[in-house]
Design a protein around this motif. Structure first.
Motif, short mmCIF file in Angstrom:
data_model
loop_
_atom_site.label_atom_id
_atom_site.label_comp_id
_atom_site.label_asym_id
_atom_site.label_seq_id
_atom_site.Cartn_x
_atom_site.Cartn_y
_atom_site.Cartn_z
N TYR A 82 0.84 -1.20 0.00
CA TYR A 82 0.00 0.00 0.00
C TYR A 82 0.87 1.25 0.00
N SER A 83 2.00 1.19 0.70
CA SER A 83 2.91 2.33 0.75
C SER A 83 3.75 2.46 -0.52
N VAL A 84 3.74 1.42 -1.34
CA VAL A 84 4.61 1.38 -2.52
C VAL A 84 3.85 1.64 -3.81
N VAL A 85 2.54 1.32 -3.84
CA VAL A 85 1.81 1.32 -5.10
C VAL A 85 1.83 2.69 -5.79
N ALA A 86 1.75 3.78 -5.01
CA ALA A 86 1.77 5.11 -5.63
C ALA A 86 3.08 5.35 -6.37
N PHE A 87 4.17 4.83 -5.82
CA PHE A 87 5.48 5.02 -6.44
C PHE A 87 5.70 4.03 -7.59
N ALA A 88 5.09 2.86 -7.47
CA ALA A 88 5.18 1.89 -8.57
C ALA A 88 4.49 2.43 -9.81
N THR A 89 3.27 2.95 -9.64
CA THR A 89 2.56 3.52 -10.79
C THR A 89 3.22 4.81 -11.25
N SER A 90 3.77 5.57 -10.33
CA SER A 90 4.45 6.81 -10.71
C SER A 90 5.72 6.51 -11.51
N SER A 91 6.34 5.37 -11.25
CA SER A 91 7.54 5.01 -12.01
C SER A 91 7.21 4.78 -13.49
N PHE A 92 5.93 4.52 -13.76
CA PHE A 92 5.47 4.41 -15.14
C PHE A 92 4.78 5.70 -15.60
N SER A 93 4.93 6.79 -14.78
CA SER A 93 4.28 8.08 -15.04
C SER A 93 2.77 7.93 -15.15
N SER A 94 2.20 7.11 -14.27
CA SER A 94 0.76 6.84 -14.32
C SER A 94 0.17 6.79 -12.91
N HIS A 95 0.50 7.80 -12.10
CA HIS A 95 0.00 7.80 -10.72
C HIS A 95 -1.52 7.80 -10.67
N SER A 96 -2.17 8.47 -11.63
CA SER A 96 -3.64 8.56 -11.60
C SER A 96 -4.31 7.22 -11.81
N LEU A 97 -3.55 6.24 -12.34
CA LEU A 97 -4.14 4.93 -12.58
C LEU A 97 -4.17 4.06 -11.34
N ILE A 98 -3.83 4.64 -10.17
CA ILE A 98 -4.00 3.90 -8.92
C ILE A 98 -5.43 3.41 -8.81
N ALA A 99 -6.38 4.28 -9.14
CA ALA A 99 -7.79 3.92 -9.04
C ALA A 99 -8.12 2.75 -9.95
N THR A 100 -7.53 2.72 -11.16
CA THR A 100 -7.77 1.61 -12.07
C THR A 100 -7.23 0.31 -11.48
N VAL A 101 -6.04 0.40 -10.86
CA VAL A 101 -5.47 -0.78 -10.19
C VAL A 101 -6.43 -1.29 -9.12
N TYR A 102 -6.96 -0.36 -8.31
CA TYR A 102 -7.88 -0.75 -7.24
C TYR A 102 -9.20 -1.27 -7.80
N VAL A 103 -9.66 -0.71 -8.90
CA VAL A 103 -10.90 -1.20 -9.50
C VAL A 103 -10.71 -2.62 -10.03
N ILE A 104 -9.58 -2.86 -10.69
CA ILE A 104 -9.30 -4.22 -11.17
C ILE A 104 -9.27 -5.18 -9.99
N GLN A 105 -8.58 -4.78 -8.93
CA GLN A 105 -8.57 -5.61 -7.73
C GLN A 105 -9.99 -5.83 -7.22
N GLY A 106 -10.77 -4.75 -7.18
CA GLY A 106 -12.13 -4.85 -6.66
C GLY A 106 -13.00 -5.75 -7.50
N VAL A 107 -12.88 -5.66 -8.83
CA VAL A 107 -13.68 -6.50 -9.72
C VAL A 107 -13.33 -7.97 -9.51
N VAL A 108 -12.02 -8.27 -9.51
CA VAL A 108 -11.59 -9.66 -9.31
C VAL A 108 -12.00 -10.14 -7.92
N ASN A 109 -11.80 -9.29 -6.92
CA ASN A 109 -12.19 -9.65 -5.56
C ASN A 109 -13.68 -9.95 -5.48
#
Length: 607
Positions: A82-109
């Protein structure tokens, strides 16, 4: 039921049987034992009942040690990543896609819980646990090796399937091995690691980020998790073999008999693969597009976005029609007879709104807000947001103990919904740039206490409305609605965030800095860079104002959607838990002795 005490995990194990709650007392016993609408008990449930008849005191203790070790590992992993995900997506210059990551997790969950419960009912608990571990490890490996945000997001499918599969199976195992009065307490066991991991997870995550090796924050768990799974796996395996030697284990259905067409038909019907496809496709098509409107040409008016949502809605309507057909779904994924229970429906709705509000208020952008506006360090921001986990865990343990001795759960659901509403309201009150840390922490404590009083008791009420045969399905449906609420909350918050932040930045930034709006929006490190955008500068004022106003919108929506929790809590029946019989066989924690005990009329079970 006498007031027995739990001494370790033993001495209170007794055989228990009986029937489910929330059904008319005139229903014949043989009909009340139906689990999935098919009129038969599936092999995985029979196998677990056979294993339960062979438990020794220390065998069951070892099994619960295994549950705790897995829970501790996944809890620590969740706090670290949780403390890393913002920096992981930012390393791909896609910080705003955190929500998409969480939505994918939510859909699969959301969609994996009923299928995983079905797999556990058809093939067995050990087999289902093993599948989850494999999926979990695959997800870890793919995230650690991802070269772009698309690969990272795709890894969430495996990761989330394994993660949520373990979650539902842990709760099913607890339901298999405890009576209702003790179940709330033992259902809280997988949450207790948060008391420790809440404080150390963000520190470990910060260390990974500081060392520029965030990939190992994911990869290391591919090694650890299989190791900690061994105690539970060995216990289930050895007790399963023991049950076979004692003649207690049922003969498993051979799905490979009768030719390829018969094999496919057996597996299709037993697992209700048609229902799984409909449910999975409907939620994926509805939820994921909601966070992609900003990056899609035409936004909300895009024919692609509209088509996906419409098709998803149609499939969602078709799903209950499919499940209600004996011909199409002889073993339905979700037993529709559960929907006749007022307590079941209200409890599931509470789970939905609970997580919907959580993902509009605490997750996923409150952390980013603390980093940018409140100038909190990575560990401090993690500690503030994770105060919720700590407070809710402590509260759920205390409430579970109170449920054990009061034998009632409804009072806590109603009280929790009111406190939860108060906590979200306080987040609005203290959502100011000059708010001190104590105020921010206090809001999370209030929200956490409310959440701790809601989640476990509501799940217990849902389980009390089902028989043992329906237990896995009922628990899966409840946790599915919880995840759907989280996915909807992530979709709404992501849509609002991606719409408002860029437009507000473009509007508030000085004209010469307006072209930087996209860069600031896309990378949290840039947004929180106080050396480039110092306090009091026009750029810093614009950035903070954009975050402030957007967070205010999210919290206002959260408060409105929190109100239904109070009304729904009144609809749940106030069962006297020690009077509800569920037909559990074998040794369970705190059970009644005797496989042929007198059935309790459900009318005697609520006050």
């Amino acid at each position: 039921m006498a007031d027995e005490k739990i001494e370790g995990v033993g001495e209170s194990f007794k055989a228990v049987s009986g029937e489910a709650a929330d059904r008319p007392s005139t229903t014949p016993d043989h009909e009340r034992r139906v689990s999935d609408g098919s009129g038969e008990t599936q092999e995985g449930v029979k196998a677990m009942e056979a294993i339960s008849m062979t438990w020794s005191k220390w065998g069951l203790i070892l099994a619960y040690v295994g549950i705790f070790l897995m829970a501790f590992t996944t809890s620590l992993e969740g706090q670290v990543t949780y403390s890393v995900v913002a920096f992981a997506t930012s390393s791909f210059s896609s910080h705003s896609l955190i929500a998409t990551v969480y939505v994918i997790q939510g859909v699969v969950n959301a969609v994996i819980k009923p299928p995983m419960a079905k797999i556990a009912d058809v093939f067995g608990r050990l087999e289902a646990f093993t599948i989850c571990i494999v999926l979990y490890v695959l997800g870890y490996i793919q995230m650690a090796a991802s070269a772009n945000v698309q690969t990272f997001a795709a890894a969430q499918i495996f990761y989330s399937a394994g993660s949520t599969g373990l979650q539902i199976l842990q709760q099913v195992f607890v339901a298999d091995t405890s009576d209702l009065s003790n179940r709330a307490l033992f259902s809280s066991l997988p949450d207790t690691p948060f008391l420790v991991t809440t404080w150390i997870g963000s520190i470990i995550g910060g260390a990974f980020v500081a060392s520029s090796i965030w990939r190992w924050a994911y990869g290391i768990w591919a090694i650890i998790l299989p190791v900690v799974f061994l105690p539970l796996a060995l216990t289930l395996l050895l007790n399963g073999r023991r049950a076979k030697r004692m003649g207690l284990h049922p003969e498993k259905r051979n799905f490979t008999e009768g030719g390829i067409l018969n094999v496919v038909a057996n597996i299709w019907n037993q697992l209700d693969i048609g229902g799984i496809i409909l449910l999975s496709a409907s939620f994926a098509l509805i939820l994921i597009p909601l966070t992609l409107t900003k990056s899609t040409p035409g936004g909300w008016q895009s024919p692609t976005i509209i088509a996906l949502i419409v098709v998803g809605g149609v499939l969602l309507i078709i799903f209950p029609l499919w499940e209600g057909s004996k011909k199409l779904a002889p073993h339905p994924l979700i037993p529709l007879e559960l929907l006749r229970s007022r307590t079941f429906c209200a409890g599931c709705a509470i789970g939905f709104f609970y997580f919907l509000v959580f993902y509009l208020s605490v997750q996923p952008y409150f952390y980013s807000y603390l980093l940018v506006v409140q100038r909190q360090s990575i560990p401090a921001a993690g500690h503030i947001t994770q105060t919720f986990s700590f407070a809710s865990t402590v509260t759920s343990i205390v409430v579970s103990l109170m449920i054990k001795y009061t034998r009632h759960y409804k009072y806590f659901v109603t009280s929790g919904s009111l406190i939860y509403l108060l906590g979200v309201g306080l987040m609005i009150r203290y959502r100011t740039e000059d708010a001190n840390v104590g105020s921010l922490v206090g809001t999370q404590i209030a929200v956490g206490i409310g959440g701790g009083m809601l989640n476990v008791p509501a799940q217990l009420g849902v389980q009390a409305s089902a028989s043992h045969q329906q237990m896995a399905a009922a628990t899966a449906v409840f946790l599915t609605l919880v995840e759907i609420g989280g996915a909807v909350g992530s979709a709404i918050s992501g849509a609002i965030w991606t719409q408002l932040i860029p437009s507000k930045l473009s509007h508030y930034l000085p004209a010469e800095l307006a072209p930087q709006a996209h860069t600031i929006f896309g990378n949290v490190n840039v947004a929180r860079d106080y050396s480039t955008y110092p306090p009091g500068s026009p750029a810093r004022i614009a950035i903070n104002r954009s975050y402030q106003e957007t967070m205010h919108v999210l919290l206002m929506i959260a408060v409105v959607l929190c109100a239904p929790l109070v009304l729904l809590s009144f609809l749940m029946r106030n069962y006297k838990l020690d009077a509800v019989k569920q037909g559990v066989k074998g040794k369970v924690i705190g059970g009644d002795t005797g496989a042929d005990e007198k059935k309790v009329d459900i009318g005697e079970s609520h006050t």
